[in-house]
Scaffold this active site. Structure first.
Site, PDB file in Angstrom:
ATOM      1  N   GLU A 183     -78.528 -98.860  11.893  1.00 55.66           N
ATOM      2  CA  GLU A 183     -78.671 -98.964  10.708  1.00 55.66           C
ATOM      3  C   GLU A 183     -77.650-100.372  10.395  1.00 55.66           C
ATOM      4  O   GLU A 183     -76.562-100.397  11.164  1.00 55.66           O
ATOM      5  CB  GLU A 183     -77.828 -98.102   9.665  1.00 55.66           C
ATOM      6  N   LYS A 202     -84.549 -98.520   2.515  1.00 60.52           N
ATOM      7  CA  LYS A 202     -83.732 -97.313   2.316  1.00 60.52           C
ATOM      8  C   LYS A 202     -84.052 -96.709   0.968  1.00 60.52           C
ATOM      9  O   LYS A 202     -83.738 -97.216  -0.128  1.00 60.52           O
ATOM     10  CB  LYS A 202     -82.136 -97.450   2.689  1.00 60.52           C
ATOM     11  N   CYS A 234     -80.378 -93.600   7.357  1.00 63.85           N
ATOM     12  CA  CYS A 234     -78.937 -93.158   7.123  1.00 63.85           C
ATOM     13  C   CYS A 234     -78.786 -91.882   6.032  1.00 63.85           C
ATOM     14  O   CYS A 234     -79.327 -90.829   6.218  1.00 63.85           O
ATOM     15  CB  CYS A 234     -78.014 -94.341   6.813  1.00 63.85           C
TER      16      CYS A 234
HETATM   17  N1  BAL Z   1     -74.125 -94.622   5.150  1.00 67.64           N
HETATM   18  C1  BAL Z   1     -73.848 -93.339   4.337  1.00 67.64           C
HETATM   19  C2  BAL Z   1     -72.939 -92.467   4.925  1.00 67.64           C
HETATM   20  C3  BAL Z   1     -73.560 -91.069   5.465  1.00 67.64           C
HETATM   21  O1  BAL Z   1     -74.724 -90.745   4.970  1.00 67.64           O
HETATM   22  O2  BAL Z   1     -73.121 -90.218   6.237  1.00 67.64           O
END
Ligand code: BAL
Length: 383
Positions: free
Chosen positions: A120, A196, A233
């Site tokens: 990401e 996203k 993510c």
């Molecule tokens: N980038 C967000 C953190 C997570 O989903 O763990």
């Protein structure tokens, strides 16, 4: 005892402390059907040694069918630290990452990878913890023809790959809006993008200060190597997000991520793997590695002292198959390239065995979810 940030991997601990017989039993319980080690060409191994990144390869098998030929695809997952410190000029930081990833893509090409996915926001430090707009928003660029997409188009043409490039997108035609976007290119051609869908407001993940929930739905990209999708993510925590990519026919769903140990590591090995099982497709979980220190301190809004880093991004990238088996993870601390060969026929073979898609009762849930989405919904509680 090493600090948790220094632990190389769970696999290394198991391999170092369990006798062979017990180690095999534990691996089978933890990871399911064994994935065979993939023979990696020496050119790729030599480049990994020279440029100091881990390289691992595994293969998932499927049953031989009478009427369909195998549909063999090789995917590559790249996890990496930032290259130069966060106080260097933006262009220097981005160019150094461009160069680093181009080197690792060369090793993937030497290993005959067909589809490769980066982590990401791969062209920048994960600066969203700072809540600073300057200089970090300057990393945002056009998805269709920005400098990163131009580089990725060249690499995809040079190596005949499909490349998934998750970046910070600047939509200059619509109010200079910023998005967290995965760009897909194939053989030098821009194929499309996905923004996203789910934006976190947890811990230091202050991403909602920078971009909004995506507006591209759940696209599936038809490539010569199969139908692929990207769940970016935080979207990995949302089963319906995974579901819709499957409903649109995805055979491989990539999950480019950036997440830290304190928050999510116990969940990491579960969510993408469970999505593979529930949706009868392959999932590829990619997480960045390293600790990124920022010039200015910031707080996490939890009463703890101000600090200058996000915590440890723990890598551990892996691939899961529709039958619930998975590869070992890459390192928790090193840059790495994971190469996985798969036969996409396994997706339908598992659907036939388990029947999850046949028994999913979409009509029932469509009605229930529509009702639950109403502001005056009355939960069905019997007391
Ligand atoms: N980038 C967000 C953190 C997570 O989903 O763990």
């Amino acid at each position: 005892m090493a600090s948790i940030a220094e632990i190389e991997s769970v696999e290394e601990i198991l391999n170092g402390h369990l006798p062979e017989a017990e180690r095999e039993a534990v691996r089978k319980i933890l990871y399911g059907k064994e994935t065979k080690p993939l023979t990696i060409p020496q050119a790729a191994i030599s480049l990994a040694e020279k440029e100091d990144f881990e390289i691992k390869g595994y293969a998932f098998a499927a049953a031989q069918e009478q009427l369909r030929s195998p549909r063999i695809v090789r995917v590559g997952l790249i996890q990496n630290k930032i290259v130069v410190p966060t106080d260097r000029p933006i262009k220097e930081q981005r160019d150094a990452l461009h160069q680093r990833i181009s080197t690792i893509v060369k090793a993937a090409a030497d290993a005959h990878v067909n589809i490769i996915c980066f982590q990401e926001a791969w062209t920048m430090p994960f600066a969203f913890c700072t809540r600073e707009k300057k200089p970090w928003c300057e990393f945002a660029e056009a998805a269709e023809d920005g400098p990163t997409t131009e580089l990725v188009k060249d690499l995809s043409k040079q190596f005949n790959m499909v490349i998934i490039s998750p970046i910070l997108e600047r939509d200059s035609l619509h109010g200079d809006t910023i998005w967290n976007t995965a760009v897909v290119v194939s053989r030098g051609r821009y194929l499309g993008k996905h923004r996203k869908n789910h934006i976190p407001r947890v811990g230091d993940f202050n991403e909602s200060s920078y971009y909004f929930e995506g507006n591209t739905g759940h696209p599936v990209f038809q490539t010569e190597f199969g139908k692929i999708a990207i769940n970016i993510c935080y979207g990995r925590h949302h089963p319906l997000n995974w579901f819709m990519f499957g409903a649109n026919g995805a055979e491989i769903v990539f999950n480019p991520s950036a997440t830290v140990g304190e928050l999510s590591e116990p969940l990491w090995g579960i969510e993408a793997r469970n999505a593979a099982i529930a949706n009868s497709y392959f999932t590829c979980a990619i997480n960045r590695v390293g600790t990124e220190r920022f010039p200015n301190e910031f707080t996490s809004g939890n009463g703890q002292p101000a600090h200058k880093d996000f915590g440890h991004f723990y890598g551990s990238s892996y691939v899961a198959a529709p039958d619930g088996s998975r590869t070992p993870g890459l390192s928790r601390t090193r840059d790495g390239l994971l190469i996985v060969e798969m036969d996409l026929n396994l997706c339908r073979q598992v659907r036939d065995v388990w029947g999850f898609k046949m028994t999913q009762r979409l009509d029932m849930y469509a009605t229930s979810i529509a009702a639950a989405a109403e502001p005056n919904y009355e939960p069905n509680i019997i007391s």
